[in-house]
Write a protein that holds these residues in place. Structure first.
Motif, short mmCIF file in Angstrom:
data_model
loop_
_atom_site.label_atom_id
_atom_site.label_comp_id
_atom_site.label_asym_id
_atom_site.label_seq_id
_atom_site.Cartn_x
_atom_site.Cartn_y
_atom_site.Cartn_z
N ILE A 80 0.82 -1.20 0.00
CA ILE A 80 0.00 0.00 0.00
C ILE A 80 0.85 1.26 0.00
O ILE A 80 1.88 1.33 0.68
CB ILE A 80 -1.00 -0.03 1.18
N VAL A 81 0.44 2.21 -0.83
CA VAL A 81 1.04 3.53 -0.79
C VAL A 81 -0.06 4.45 -0.26
O VAL A 81 -1.06 4.69 -0.93
CB VAL A 81 1.51 3.99 -2.18
N PHE A 82 0.14 4.91 0.98
CA PHE A 82 -0.89 5.72 1.63
C PHE A 82 -0.95 7.10 1.02
O PHE A 82 0.04 7.61 0.48
CB PHE A 82 -0.58 5.86 3.12
N GLN A 83 -2.10 7.72 1.14
CA GLN A 83 -2.25 9.09 0.68
C GLN A 83 -1.36 10.04 1.50
O GLN A 83 -0.69 10.90 0.94
CB GLN A 83 -3.72 9.51 0.82
N ASP A 84 -1.37 9.83 2.81
CA ASP A 84 -0.56 10.68 3.68
C ASP A 84 0.80 10.02 3.93
O ASP A 84 0.91 8.80 3.89
CB ASP A 84 -1.28 10.89 5.01
N PRO A 85 1.81 10.84 4.20
CA PRO A 85 3.15 10.28 4.39
C PRO A 85 3.19 9.25 5.52
O PRO A 85 2.49 9.37 6.52
CB PRO A 85 4.00 11.49 4.75
#
Ligand SMILES: Nc1ncnc2c1ncn2[C@@H]1O[C@H](COP(=O)(O)OP(=O)(O)OP(=O)(O)O)[C@@H](O)[C@H]1O
Ligand SMILES: [Mg+2]
Lengths: 258, 247
Positions: A80-85
């Motif tokens: 997963i690449v989250f929207q937030d850092p």
């Protein structure tokens, strides 16, 4: 084969219904796009699918496992690449990747092989020993993408993956993701605000106010709504008013801070 | 097996943070040193058995270092939540108890290292060390650190923002420290204060360390160790429970 299946999924925050009884399924190897204005419920849905959030009602199955009953089985299949850092900026880029590889049970040989591979992909190899806090916003974003791909997940969740990236980098990363999909039958579940990116989807769901307004192939959507572009379809379905929401502003705040 | 590896990775992260942040290592020794030398010199009565005051509070000041370092490193979970890194950990295919264990062991190791630096100040207050005392003290510090870390993780799991941190310092850390008898003998305390003292888990840590370093104690070491381990177990279970009920 259905690899993600969602049935009447709802999520309430106090009184507010963020996701309102949505149902859909994603086939293995598909790129599934979740398009919707700010605050539509995209990130909330992703958080439920990747076991970070419990649904208020309804079911979600990822890779045949119920996300609330067998969360660890789900977790081991996804990237997963989250929207937030979500990087540890007090560690170096390489530290972050090594940490990730170990959490996902990669052997040290595999870790040593994958670190240069994914770092080269996002062109950060020569910065591998730098602390992440010294990276620019776009560099951090690239590192997060490298990390999400590192353990070769079966399903990749991308929540606005290319936000804040320049066009070259964006194109480069999409090339790689599409190549990986061809080679490994990777399934991708993504949200994006760049409608050109949404065109690579096999299926796109337009979500608004927590409900799925329509779901089809980009081509069918365009002809159904008689529009040249997905952008047109999107605007026709969701209206033109602007909704500013927390997710977006958090990211731009972060970009300013870094 | 994979749990052990996860614990190791999380432990290693805390060690790396500690190692990379050398300024903090020294900064956090300032307060205990100040207390030891200012209080220890200003108040000079001789206590039971002809022990000087600064010698008497020396184990208490080490406990203070361990307590503060432990709670601070546990509270860093709140930072991790605020800066998003906690999501990376929570979405990984590792058991929730190993997350708590890794954090507790990492924080405890750091706390013991800080405590050990203080321990080596012993000659300055006239305490003699030998290898046995050093080894026993390190074990005692580790038991104290585990208890305080587990408590810190329970607090951190409930704390949504760093704003609450001052509350934690004022209403948890400071009372734990001052009630523990780290800075005074407890035999002349009024009844109500004594009662509070007995309910403070750190009391047993201070007592254990005081016995180990200067041979003075109120309770048998077995009791001290027992209380600390039971407390750790309870806090650890609550922490794992809290991490399991992800919203
Ligand atoms: N933890 C939370 N507590 C309360 N409300 C929340 C929480 N998370 C999300 N919401 C609300 O749920 C709604 C959907 O949020 P979500 O983050 O899913 O939107 P999104 O579609 O991802 O939007 P964006 O494009 O801005 O990222 C929003 O109105 C938001 O305010
Ligand atoms: Mg979002």
């Amino acid at each position: 084969m259905e690899i993600i299946k969602v049935e009447n999924l709802s999520r309430r925050f106090n009184k507010f219904l963020a996701v309102d009884s949505i149902s859909f399924s994603v086939q293995e190897g598909e790129i599934f796009g979740f398009l919707g204005p700010n605050g539509a419920g995209k990130t909330t849905t992703i958080n439920i699918l990747c076991t970070l959030l419990k649904p208020t009602s309804g079911n979600a199955y990822v890779s045949c496992c119920d996300t609330t009953k067998e969360p660890n089985k789900v977790r081991s299949q996804i990237g997963i690449v989250f929207q937030d850092p979500s990087l540890d900026d007090r560690l170096t880029a390489e530290d972050n990747l090594r940490f990730h590889g170990r959490l996902y049970h990669l052997g040290s040989e595999e870790i040593n092989k994958r670190i240069p591979e994914v770092l080269n992909l996002v062109e950060l190899y020569d910065r591998k020993n730098d602390f992440v806090r010294k990276f620019s916003g776009g560099m951090k974003r690239r590192l997060e993408i490298a990390r999400g791909l590192m353990h070769r997940p079966k399903i990749l969740f991308l929540d606005e993956p290319t936000l804040g990236l320049d066009p070259q980098t964006r194109a480069h990363i999409w090339d790689y993701i599409l190549k990986m999909r061809k080679e490994t039958n990777l399934t991708i579940f993504m949200t994006t605000h760049y409608m050109q990116e949404a065109d690579v989807c096999d299926k796109a769901a337009i979500i608004d106010h927590g409900k799925i307004a329509d779901l089809d192939t980009p081509l069918n959507l365009k002809s159904k709504y008689n529009e040249q572009t997905l952008e047109g379809v999107f605007l026709k379905i969701t209206g033109r008013e602007i909704r500013s929401q927390a997710g977006e502003s958090a990211w731009s705040q972060w970009m300013r801070r870094t | 097996m994979s749990d052990i590896l996860a614990i190791y990775v999380l432990w290693l992260r805390d060690i790396k943070h500690y190692w990379y942040d050398k300024i903090r290592i020294f900064a956090s020794l300032g307060q205990p040193l100040l207390i030891l030398f200012v209080l220890g010199t200003a108040l000079t009565p001789t206590l039971q058995g002809g022990v000087s005051f600064s010698k008497y509070i020396f184990p208490g000041v080490i406990s203070m270092t361990v307590l503060f370092t432990s709670i601070f490193s546990a509270i860093s979970i709140v930072w991790d939540r605020e800066f998003g890194f906690l999501k990376e950990v929570l979405v990984a295919p590792i058991s929730r108890w190993s997350i708590v264990a890794g954090k507790a062991l990492g924080g405890s190791t750091v706390a013991v290292m800080q405590g050990a630096i203080m321990l080596f100040m012993a000659p300055l207050v006239g305490v003699e060390l030998n290898l046995l005392i050093i080894v026993k003290s390190i074990l005692a510090m580790f038991i104290i650190a585990l208890a305080m870390n587990s408590l810190g993780i329970v607090i951190a799991a409930r704390m949504k923002e760093m704003e609450g941190f001052q509350m934690v310092v004022n209403f948890i850390i400071m009372p734990l420290f001052f009630l523990s008898g780290a800075l005074f003998p407890t035999d002349k305390l009024p009844q109500w204060l004594l009662l509070l003292n007995r309910f403070d888990p750190l009391t047993y840590g201070v007592d254990l360390l005081r016995k180990t370093i200067i041979g003075i104690s109120n309770f048998h070491s077995i009791i001290n160790i027992g209380v600390l381990l039971v407390f750790t177990l309870i806090m650890f279970s609550i922490a794992v429970f809290e991490f399991n009920i992800s919203e």
